[in-house]
Design an enzyme around this catalytic site. Structure first.
Site, PDB file in Angstrom:
ATOM      1  N   CYS A  18       0.840  -1.106  -0.153  1.00 33.56           N
ATOM      2  CA  CYS A  18      -0.065   0.147  -0.137  1.00 33.56           C
ATOM      3  C   CYS A  18       0.893   1.130   0.004  1.00 33.56           C
ATOM      4  O   CYS A  18       1.946   1.305   0.947  1.00 33.56           O
ATOM      5  CB  CYS A  18      -0.849  -0.037   1.360  1.00 33.56           C
ATOM      6  SG  CYS A  18      -2.057   1.303   1.199  1.00 33.56           S
ATOM      7  N   HIS A  19       0.501   2.097  -0.892  1.00 31.42           N
ATOM      8  CA  HIS A  19       1.294   3.324  -1.240  1.00 31.42           C
ATOM      9  C   HIS A  19       1.204   4.021   0.134  1.00 31.42           C
ATOM     10  O   HIS A  19       0.330   4.342   0.977  1.00 31.42           O
ATOM     11  CB  HIS A  19       1.076   4.053  -2.047  1.00 31.42           C
ATOM     12  CG  HIS A  19       1.118   3.627  -3.424  1.00 31.42           C
ATOM     13  ND1 HIS A  19       2.271   3.277  -3.967  1.00 31.42           N
ATOM     14  CD2 HIS A  19       0.009   2.865  -4.297  1.00 31.42           C
ATOM     15  CE1 HIS A  19       2.062   2.700  -5.191  1.00 31.42           C
ATOM     16  NE2 HIS A  19       0.860   2.635  -5.210  1.00 31.42           N
ATOM     17  N   MET A  54      -8.208   2.478   1.024  1.00 34.93           N
ATOM     18  CA  MET A  54      -7.466   1.657   2.054  1.00 34.93           C
ATOM     19  C   MET A  54      -7.487   2.194   3.391  1.00 34.93           C
ATOM     20  O   MET A  54      -7.671   1.524   4.562  1.00 34.93           O
ATOM     21  CB  MET A  54      -6.315   1.048   1.670  1.00 34.93           C
ATOM     22  CG  MET A  54      -6.544   0.257   0.211  1.00 34.93           C
ATOM     23  SD  MET A  54      -7.669  -1.095   0.713  1.00 34.93           S
ATOM     24  CE  MET A  54      -6.827  -1.884   1.870  1.00 34.93           C
ATOM     25  N   ASP A  69     -12.630  -3.944  22.008  1.00 38.59           N
ATOM     26  CA  ASP A  69     -11.522  -3.812  23.041  1.00 38.59           C
ATOM     27  C   ASP A  69     -12.122  -3.494  24.441  1.00 38.59           C
ATOM     28  O   ASP A  69     -11.755  -3.932  25.538  1.00 38.59           O
ATOM     29  CB  ASP A  69     -10.338  -3.508  22.583  1.00 38.59           C
ATOM     30  CG  ASP A  69      -9.302  -3.901  23.850  1.00 38.59           C
ATOM     31  OD1 ASP A  69      -9.072  -4.904  24.119  1.00 38.59           O
ATOM     32  OD2 ASP A  69      -8.383  -3.021  24.126  1.00 38.59           O
TER      33      ASP A  69
END
Length: 98
Positions: A18-19, A54, A69
């Site tokens: 991924c860039h 992304m 969490d």
């Protein structure tokens, strides 16, 4: 919100190939209107030749995992689902809207 924004900035470290993109804006918003549900939306802006989908997907994922969490003591049966791209503008493949 902080976990989601941090994930946006670290996407290139998490997703292979991924860039690394200079992010101009990253925001996470939550909707708690449905009983027992949290909806997260990540908005990312950058001026680059590639899109930031992304980064947005990583931001939403990290934000929801952090909520899991923090609340797992209440219900370990929680589910994270429906993570998807809703809208994208720019990039080499152009605009997209679900």
């Amino acid at each position: 919100r902080i976990a989601g924004i941090m994930a946006v900035k670290k996407t290139a470290d998490l997703i292979p190939l991924c860039h690394r993109i200079p992010i101009e804006k990253a925001a996470i918003d939550f909707d708690l209107s449905a009983a027992g549900m949290v909806r997260a939306c990540c908005d990312v802006t950058a001026t680059a030749k590639t899109g930031v989908e992304m980064e947005a997907l990583c931001g939403v994922s990290a934000a929801l995992l952090t909520i899991y969490d923090m609340t797992k003591a209440l219900d370990r049966g929680m589910e994270i689902d429906g993570i998807r791209l809703v809208r994208k503008t720019g990039g080499c493949h152009g605009d997209y809207a679900r």
